[in-house]
Design a protein around this motif. Structure first.
Motif, mmCIF file in Angstrom:
data_model
loop_
_atom_site.group_PDB
_atom_site.id
_atom_site.type_symbol
_atom_site.label_atom_id
_atom_site.label_comp_id
_atom_site.label_asym_id
_atom_site.label_seq_id
_atom_site.Cartn_x
_atom_site.Cartn_y
_atom_site.Cartn_z
ATOM 1 N N GLY A 1 0.787 -1.232 0.000
ATOM 2 C CA GLY A 1 0.000 0.000 0.000
ATOM 3 C C GLY A 1 0.815 1.277 0.000
ATOM 4 O O GLY A 1 0.264 2.360 0.145
ATOM 5 N N GLN B 1 2.993 4.286 -1.610
ATOM 6 C CA GLN B 1 3.094 4.988 -2.891
ATOM 7 C C GLN B 1 4.419 5.739 -2.951
ATOM 8 O O GLN B 1 4.858 6.311 -1.952
ATOM 9 N N HIS B 2 5.060 5.707 -4.112
ATOM 10 C CA HIS B 2 6.306 6.433 -4.377
ATOM 11 C C HIS B 2 7.471 5.937 -3.510
ATOM 12 O O HIS B 2 8.291 6.738 -3.055
ATOM 13 N N THR C 1 5.643 -6.787 -3.206
ATOM 14 C CA THR C 1 4.873 -5.541 -3.245
ATOM 15 C C THR C 1 3.416 -5.884 -3.496
ATOM 16 O O THR C 1 3.100 -6.794 -4.262
ATOM 17 N N TYR D 1 -0.189 -3.639 -4.072
ATOM 18 C CA TYR D 1 -0.824 -2.327 -4.222
ATOM 19 C C TYR D 1 0.132 -1.205 -3.825
ATOM 20 O O TYR D 1 -0.187 -0.320 -3.049
ATOM 21 N N ALA D 2 1.331 -1.263 -4.384
ATOM 22 C CA ALA D 2 2.371 -0.277 -4.085
ATOM 23 C C ALA D 2 2.944 0.259 -5.392
ATOM 24 O O ALA D 2 2.906 -0.415 -6.421
ATOM 25 N N SER D 3 3.488 1.459 -5.327
ATOM 26 C CA SER D 3 4.157 2.005 -6.506
ATOM 27 C C SER D 3 5.484 2.611 -6.082
ATOM 28 O O SER D 3 5.597 3.201 -5.009
ATOM 29 N N GLY D 4 6.488 2.446 -6.954
ATOM 30 C CA GLY D 4 7.801 2.986 -6.647
ATOM 31 C C GLY D 4 8.866 2.363 -7.520
ATOM 32 O O GLY D 4 8.583 1.844 -8.594
ATOM 33 N N SER E 1 0.272 -3.201 -8.197
ATOM 34 C CA SER E 1 1.582 -2.587 -7.998
ATOM 35 C C SER E 1 2.111 -2.038 -9.319
ATOM 36 O O SER E 1 1.880 -2.610 -10.384
ATOM 37 N N ASP E 2 2.840 -0.938 -9.231
ATOM 38 C CA ASP E 2 3.526 -0.327 -10.370
ATOM 39 C C ASP E 2 4.956 -0.057 -9.927
ATOM 40 O O ASP E 2 5.214 0.918 -9.229
#
Length: 194
Positions: free
Chosen positions: A103, A105-106, A160, A162-165, A191-192
């Motif tokens: 969860g 972000q960035h 990861t 539902y995370a982004s980074g 995730s991204d």
């Protein structure tokens, strides 16, 4: 209409009598344990106040079983239908995990060394036979592509959800699961990661 009974984290009640006894086998009467007692009390007292985003648990279908003496959970009035296809923790990020990013972000993960992660966990119950698919996805936050049967035997170096980074200069080695899969880096849906 039917609904899947679940607790705070979308887990279901562990009905397997080998893992504990939340009901009397001969009569179906509620015995409970510390956790199911907490679930029913929370559902009763905090049903509308517990979470500003809505209820995180749904135990209404079993209220009479827990609160009315002598109620058999397997009676027609309760309408309980046990199904197979998942484990009591209906989320996929479990097992032995070196780094879990859930969860966020960035995020930036750089110059990380994950090593020597071992999962000695035993296989889950075989009461339902081999798991090849989930049979009750509706109403439970489960992803059929990654959650099938008991998955607590998995190993993830980095996971990861539902995370982004971004990840750079990552080294993962010596992951071992006695009975499940081992993944160096698992980037689950939602995730991204670059």
């Amino acid at each position: 209409s039917a609904a899947v009974v679940h607790g705070f984290f979308f887990e279901t009640i562990d009905w397997n009598p080998m893992n504990g006894h939340v009901y009397e086998a001969d009569t179906g009467i509620y015995l409970g344990d510390a956790y199911t007692d907490l679930l029913f009390a929370s559902n009763h007292f905090f049903e509308h106040d517990f979470c500003p985003l809505g209820s995180l648990f749904f135990m209404d279908g079993l209220k009479d079983w827990a609160f009315v003496d002598g109620t058999n959970v397997f009676s027609h009035a309760i309408g309980l239908e046990l199904r197979c296809g998942s484990d009591i923790q209906s989320h996929s990020a479990k097992g032995a995990i070196g780094v879990r990013i859930d969860g966020v972000q960035h995020f930036t993960l750089e110059n990380v060394y994950v090593h020597d992660v071992t999962n000695w966990g035993a296989l889950g119950s075989d009461m339902c036979g081999e798991y090849d698919q989930i049979t009750f996805e509706s109403g439970v936050d489960v992803d059929a592509d990654i959650q099938y049967g008991y998955t607590g035997t998995k190993v993830h170096g980095i996971l990861t959800d539902y995370a982004s980074g971004s990840m750079t200069d990552i080294r993962v080695e010596n992951l071992e699961s006695w009975y499940g899969s081992a993944n160096a880096i698992a980037i689950y849906k939602g995730s991204d990661v670059h």
